[in-house]
Design an enzyme around this catalytic site. Structure first.
Site, short mmCIF file in Angstrom:
data_model
loop_
_atom_site.label_atom_id
_atom_site.label_comp_id
_atom_site.label_asym_id
_atom_site.label_seq_id
_atom_site.Cartn_x
_atom_site.Cartn_y
_atom_site.Cartn_z
N LEU A 106 0.84 -1.20 0.00
CA LEU A 106 0.00 0.00 0.00
C LEU A 106 0.87 1.26 0.00
O LEU A 106 0.66 2.18 -0.78
CB LEU A 106 -0.92 -0.02 1.24
CG LEU A 106 -1.79 1.22 1.47
CD1 LEU A 106 -2.83 1.36 0.36
CD2 LEU A 106 -2.50 1.15 2.83
N GLY A 112 24.24 -2.31 32.41
CA GLY A 112 25.15 -2.38 31.25
C GLY A 112 24.89 -3.59 30.38
O GLY A 112 24.98 -3.53 29.15
N GLU A 159 1.49 -0.49 9.78
CA GLU A 159 0.04 -0.76 9.78
C GLU A 159 -0.74 0.39 10.44
O GLU A 159 -1.73 0.17 11.14
CB GLU A 159 -0.25 -2.13 10.40
CG GLU A 159 0.43 -3.21 9.58
CD GLU A 159 -0.24 -4.56 9.60
OE1 GLU A 159 -1.42 -4.64 9.98
OE2 GLU A 159 0.42 -5.53 9.18
N1 CAA Z 1 -13.30 -0.39 6.66
C1 CAA Z 1 -14.02 -0.11 5.56
N2 CAA Z 1 -13.98 1.09 4.94
C2 CAA Z 1 -13.21 2.04 5.49
C3 CAA Z 1 -12.44 1.82 6.64
C4 CAA Z 1 -12.50 0.53 7.24
N3 CAA Z 1 -11.79 0.21 8.34
N4 CAA Z 1 -11.75 2.95 6.94
C5 CAA Z 1 -12.09 3.85 6.00
N5 CAA Z 1 -12.96 3.30 5.13
C6 CAA Z 1 -13.61 3.92 3.96
C7 CAA Z 1 -14.47 5.11 4.38
O1 CAA Z 1 -15.77 4.70 4.77
C8 CAA Z 1 -14.48 5.93 3.11
O2 CAA Z 1 -15.39 5.39 2.17
P1 CAA Z 1 -16.78 6.17 1.79
O3 CAA Z 1 -16.37 7.49 1.21
O4 CAA Z 1 -17.43 5.25 0.83
O5 CAA Z 1 -17.52 6.33 3.08
C9 CAA Z 1 -13.09 5.67 2.53
O6 CAA Z 1 -12.61 4.47 3.11
C10 CAA Z 1 -12.13 6.80 2.84
O7 CAA Z 1 -12.08 6.92 4.23
P2 CAA Z 1 -11.62 8.24 4.99
O8 CAA Z 1 -12.36 9.42 4.45
O9 CAA Z 1 -11.72 7.97 6.45
O10 CAA Z 1 -10.10 8.33 4.49
P3 CAA Z 1 -8.92 9.22 4.99
O11 CAA Z 1 -8.20 9.71 3.82
O12 CAA Z 1 -9.39 10.20 6.03
O13 CAA Z 1 -7.93 8.13 5.69
C11 CAA Z 1 -7.11 6.65 7.37
C12 CAA Z 1 -8.33 7.28 6.68
C13 CAA Z 1 -7.69 5.79 8.48
C14 CAA Z 1 -6.21 7.68 7.97
C15 CAA Z 1 -6.37 5.77 6.35
O14 CAA Z 1 -5.79 6.54 5.32
C16 CAA Z 1 -5.28 4.94 7.00
O15 CAA Z 1 -5.57 3.91 7.59
N6 CAA Z 1 -3.98 5.33 6.87
C17 CAA Z 1 -2.87 4.53 7.34
C18 CAA Z 1 -2.37 3.62 6.28
C19 CAA Z 1 -1.78 2.35 6.83
O16 CAA Z 1 -2.20 1.83 7.84
N7 CAA Z 1 -0.82 1.79 6.13
C20 CAA Z 1 -0.26 0.54 6.47
C21 CAA Z 1 0.43 -0.07 5.29
S1 CAA Z 1 0.62 -1.84 5.40
C22 CAA Z 1 1.79 -2.09 6.54
O17 CAA Z 1 2.25 -1.19 7.18
C23 CAA Z 1 2.17 -3.56 6.73
C24 CAA Z 1 3.32 -3.75 7.61
O18 CAA Z 1 4.00 -2.85 7.98
C25 CAA Z 1 3.72 -5.05 8.05
P1 FAD Z 2 4.09 9.72 7.21
O1 FAD Z 2 2.72 9.40 6.77
O2 FAD Z 2 4.89 10.67 6.40
O3 FAD Z 2 4.03 10.24 8.70
C1 FAD Z 2 5.06 10.97 9.33
C2 FAD Z 2 4.58 11.40 10.71
O4 FAD Z 2 3.43 12.27 10.58
C3 FAD Z 2 4.12 10.22 11.57
O5 FAD Z 2 4.42 10.45 12.92
C4 FAD Z 2 2.60 10.24 11.39
O6 FAD Z 2 1.89 9.63 12.45
C5 FAD Z 2 2.34 11.75 11.32
N1 FAD Z 2 1.10 12.06 10.63
C6 FAD Z 2 0.79 11.87 9.31
N2 FAD Z 2 -0.47 12.26 9.08
C7 FAD Z 2 -0.98 12.69 10.25
C8 FAD Z 2 -2.25 13.22 10.65
N3 FAD Z 2 -3.27 13.35 9.81
N4 FAD Z 2 -2.41 13.57 11.95
C9 FAD Z 2 -1.41 13.42 12.85
N5 FAD Z 2 -0.18 12.93 12.52
C10 FAD Z 2 0.01 12.57 11.24
N6 FAD Z 2 3.69 -0.44 4.11
C11 FAD Z 2 3.06 -1.32 3.29
O7 FAD Z 2 2.22 -0.95 2.50
N7 FAD Z 2 3.37 -2.64 3.34
C12 FAD Z 2 4.31 -3.15 4.19
O8 FAD Z 2 4.53 -4.35 4.19
C13 FAD Z 2 4.99 -2.25 5.05
N8 FAD Z 2 5.97 -2.68 5.87
C14 FAD Z 2 6.73 -1.78 6.56
C15 FAD Z 2 7.86 -2.22 7.26
C16 FAD Z 2 8.69 -1.29 7.87
C17 FAD Z 2 9.92 -1.76 8.58
C18 FAD Z 2 8.37 0.10 7.83
C19 FAD Z 2 9.26 1.13 8.47
C20 FAD Z 2 7.24 0.51 7.19
C21 FAD Z 2 6.41 -0.41 6.54
N9 FAD Z 2 5.31 0.00 5.80
C22 FAD Z 2 4.65 -0.88 4.98
C23 FAD Z 2 4.99 1.42 5.70
C24 FAD Z 2 4.25 1.95 6.92
O9 FAD Z 2 2.94 1.50 6.93
C25 FAD Z 2 4.35 3.48 6.85
O10 FAD Z 2 5.68 3.83 7.16
C26 FAD Z 2 3.38 4.14 7.81
O11 FAD Z 2 2.05 3.93 7.43
C27 FAD Z 2 3.65 5.65 7.94
O12 FAD Z 2 3.77 6.27 6.68
P2 FAD Z 2 5.03 7.21 6.37
O13 FAD Z 2 6.27 6.44 6.68
O14 FAD Z 2 4.88 7.73 4.99
O15 FAD Z 2 4.93 8.38 7.39
#
Ligand code: CAA
Ligand code: FAD
Length: 380
Positions: A125, A340, A363
Site C-alpha cells: 500500500l 550495562g 500498519e
Molecule cells: N473499513 C471499511 N472502509 C473504510 C475503513 C474501514 N476500516 N476505513 C475507511 N474506510 C472507507 C471510508 O468509509 C471511506 O469510504 P466512503 O467514502 O465510501 O464512506 C473511505 O474508506 C475513505 O475513508 P476516509 O475518508 O476515512 O479516508 P482518509 O483519507 O481520512 O484516511 C485513514 C483514513 C484511516 C487515515 C487511512 O488513510 C489509513 O488507515 N492510513 C494509514 C495507512 C496504513 O495503515 N498503512 C499501512 C500499510 S501496510 C503495513 O504497514 C504492513 C506492515 O508494515 C507489516
Molecule cells: P508519514 O505518513 O509521512 O508520517 C510521518 C509522521 O506524521 C508520523 O508520525 C505520522 O503519524 C504523522 N502524521 C501523518 N499524518 C498525520 C495526521 N493526519 N495527523 C497526525 N499525525 C500525522 N507499508 C506497506 O504498505 N506494506 C508493508 O509491508 C509495510 N511494511 C513496513 C515495514 C517497515 C519496517 C516500515 C518502516 C514501514 C512499513 N510500511 C509498509 C509502511 C508503513 O505502513 C508506513 O511507514 C506508515 O504507514 C507511515 O507512513 P510514512 O512512513 O509515509 O509516514
C-alpha cells in the site's frame, strides 16, 4: 464473561512457545546483526501451519480462530519479531484479504500456496508520498480491456524480496479519488516488476523491507480483487484485522522483555541483595506487568470481536495503540533493569527495544490509530 482459553488455544500457544524457544532463539542475534532473512525458520513455520492459521482447511489452512492466531503471534514475538511480522503479513493481510474478497480461482491459484507457506505474500500500500495519507496513491493501473498496466513505486514493503505474490493497491481512476482505487495480485517475475534494494533498519532486521518498482507491468483482469473501485476499502478492511496481529506482536515483544527483566532481577545482586528487592526495580516490574496485562485484554478483546463477527475497527486500533506503547515502555525498562548488560546483544533486551519501535509505525502509526479511534467514538 469467561476469560478461560480452550484446550486447543493452550495447545497452540504451547506449540508456538516451544517452536520459538527451540527454532527461533538459536541464531536470532546473528540474523538481527547480519540482517539475514529467516529462510529455514519460515519454511518450518509453513510446515507447522503458522503461515495460514486462520485460512479454511479447504484451501490448506489451519481453520483456527483469531484468538489462536494472537496467542501464537505473542509467543513468536517474545523471541523473534522479525519472524512474527512475516507470519502477520502472510496471515492477516495477504491470506485474509484473498480468502475474504478473492474469487474462487484466485483462492485456488494463490491462497492454497500462501496458506501452507509454499509461497509467501506481501501487502503493498505505502508509497514514497502516500504513507499515512493512503488515498494519495500515485501508482496507476490503467484499464486496457482484458488487463491493467501497472506503473509506480511502492516502498517499505515487508517480505518485499522474499515474497512470491504481492497484493498491490493502485489508482485506476484519479478523478474518483479513493473510489477509483483497486487491489491486484501481482506475481514476482512478471515483466517490468523490479525489487529494489533492501532497507538497513533499526529493528526487525531479519525481515526484509524493499522498495518495489512497477514499469508497465501487465496484470490480467482476473487478478483484480473485488469490484472495480473496491481497492481502498479492501486495504482498510484488511488493515483493521492486520492491526490486531501487530498489537499481538507488540504484546509479545513487551512480555518477552518483561520476562527477561524479571528473571534477571532475581539473580543480579547489588548492595548485598538481588536487585528485585530494591523497590525502584520491583515497581518497574509492577508497572510493566500491569501495562502488559492491560494490553493483553485489549488484544484478546479485539481478536474475540473478530471471531464473533463484531466490528473490530475500534478494538483493533485501541489494541495496537496501547500494546505498541507498552512494548516501548517495557523494553526501555527491561534494558534499564539489565544495567550495562542490557546494552549488549547477548542479553536480547536491546534487540527487543529496537524491534518495539516499529509497532508504533507500521500498519498505521499511533497518530493514525488515534484518528481511527477518535472518529469512531465521536461518530455516534
Ligand atoms: N473499513 C471499511 N472502509 C473504510 C475503513 C474501514 N476500516 N476505513 C475507511 N474506510 C472507507 C471510508 O468509509 C471511506 O469510504 P466512503 O467514502 O465510501 O464512506 C473511505 O474508506 C475513505 O475513508 P476516509 O475518508 O476515512 O479516508 P482518509 O483519507 O481520512 O484516511 C485513514 C483514513 C484511516 C487515515 C487511512 O488513510 C489509513 O488507515 N492510513 C494509514 C495507512 C496504513 O495503515 N498503512 C499501512 C500499510 S501496510 C503495513 O504497514 C504492513 C506492515 O508494515 C507489516
Ligand atoms: P508519514 O505518513 O509521512 O508520517 C510521518 C509522521 O506524521 C508520523 O508520525 C505520522 O503519524 C504523522 N502524521 C501523518 N499524518 C498525520 C495526521 N493526519 N495527523 C497526525 N499525525 C500525522 N507499508 C506497506 O504498505 N506494506 C508493508 O509491508 C509495510 N511494511 C513496513 C515495514 C517497515 C519496517 C516500515 C518502516 C514501514 C512499513 N510500511 C509498509 C509502511 C508503513 O505502513 C508506513 O511507514 C506508515 O504507514 C507511515 O507512513 P510514512 O512512513 O509515509 O509516514
Amino acid at each position: 464473561m469467561d476469560f478461560k482459553l480452550t484446550e486447543e488455544h493452550l495447545m497452540i500457544r504451547d506449540a508456538a512457545r516451544d517452536f520459538a524457544k527451540n527454532e527461533l532463539l538459536p541464531g536470532v542475534i546473528e540474523r538481527d546483526s547480519k540482517q539475514l532473512f529467516p529462510t529455514e525458520q519460515v519454511k518450518k513455520m509453513g510446515e507447522l501451519g503458522f503461515l495460514g492459521m486462520m485460512v479454511s482447511p479447504e484451501y490448506g489452512g489451519g481453520g483456527m480462530d483469531t484468538v489462536s492466531y494472537v496467542l501464537a503471534m505473542e509467543e513468536l514475538s517474545k523471541i523473534d519479531a522479525s519472524c512474527s511480522v512475516i507470519v502477520s503479513v502472510n496471515n492477516s493481510l495477504v491470506c485474509w484479504g484473498i480468502e475474504t474478497f478473492g474469487t474462487e480461482e484466485q483462492k485456488k491459484k494463490y491462497l492454497t500456496k500462501l496458506a501452507t507457506g509454499e509461497s509467501i505474500g506481501a501487502f503493498c500500500l505505502s508509497e514514497p508520498e502516500a504513507g499515512s495519507d493512503a488515498t494519495s496513491q500515485k501508482t496507476t493501473a490503467i484499464d486496457k480491456g482484458d488487463h491493467y498496466v501497472l506503473n509506480g513505486t511502492k516502498n517499505w514493503i515487508t517480505n518485499g524480496g522474499s515474497a512470491d505474490y504481492y497484493l498491490v493497491i493502485a489508482q485506476t481512476d484519479r478523478e474518483k479519488k479513493h473510489k477509483g482505487i483497486n487491489a491486484f495480485i501481482v506475481e514476482k517475475g512478471w515483466d517490468g516488476f523490479e525489487v529494489g534494494p533492501k532497507e538497513d533498519k533499526l529493528g526487525i532486521r531479519g525481515s526484509d523491507t524493499h522498495t518495489l518498482n512497477f514499469n508497465d507491468v501487465k496484470v490480467p483482469k482476473e487478478n483484480r480483487i473485488g469490484d472495480d473501485g473496491f481497492g481502498f476499502k479492501f486495504a482498510m478492511k484488511t488493515l483493521s484485522g492486520g492491526r490486531i496481529g501487530i498489537a499481538a506482536q507488540a504484546l509479545g515483544i513487551a512480555s518477552g522483555a518483561y520476562e527477561l527483566a524479571r528473571d534477571y532481577s532475581k539473580i543480579r545482586k547489588a548492595f548485598g541483595t538481588e536487585i528485585c528487592n530494591h523497590q525502584a526495580i520491583a515497581f518497574k516490574l509492577a508497572d510493566m506487568y500491569t501495562e502488559i496485562e492491560a494490553s493483553r485484554h485489549l488484544v484478546m478483546k479485539a481478536a474475540w470481536d473478530k471471531d464473533q463477527k463484531k466490528n473490530y475497527d475500534l478494538s483493533g486500533a485501541m489494541a495496537k495503540l496501547y500494546a505498541s506503547k507498552t512494548a516501548m515502555n517495557a523494553t526501555v525498562e527491561a534494558v534499564q533493569i539489565h544495567g550495562g548488560n542490557g546494552y549488549v546483544k547477548e542479553y536480547h533486551v536491546e534487540r527487543l527495544m529496537r524491534d518495539a519501535k516499529i509497532t508504533q509505525i507500521y500498519e498505521g502509526t499511533s497518530e493514525i490509530q488515534k484518528i481511527v479511534i477518535s472518529r469512531s467514538i465521536l461518530k455516534d
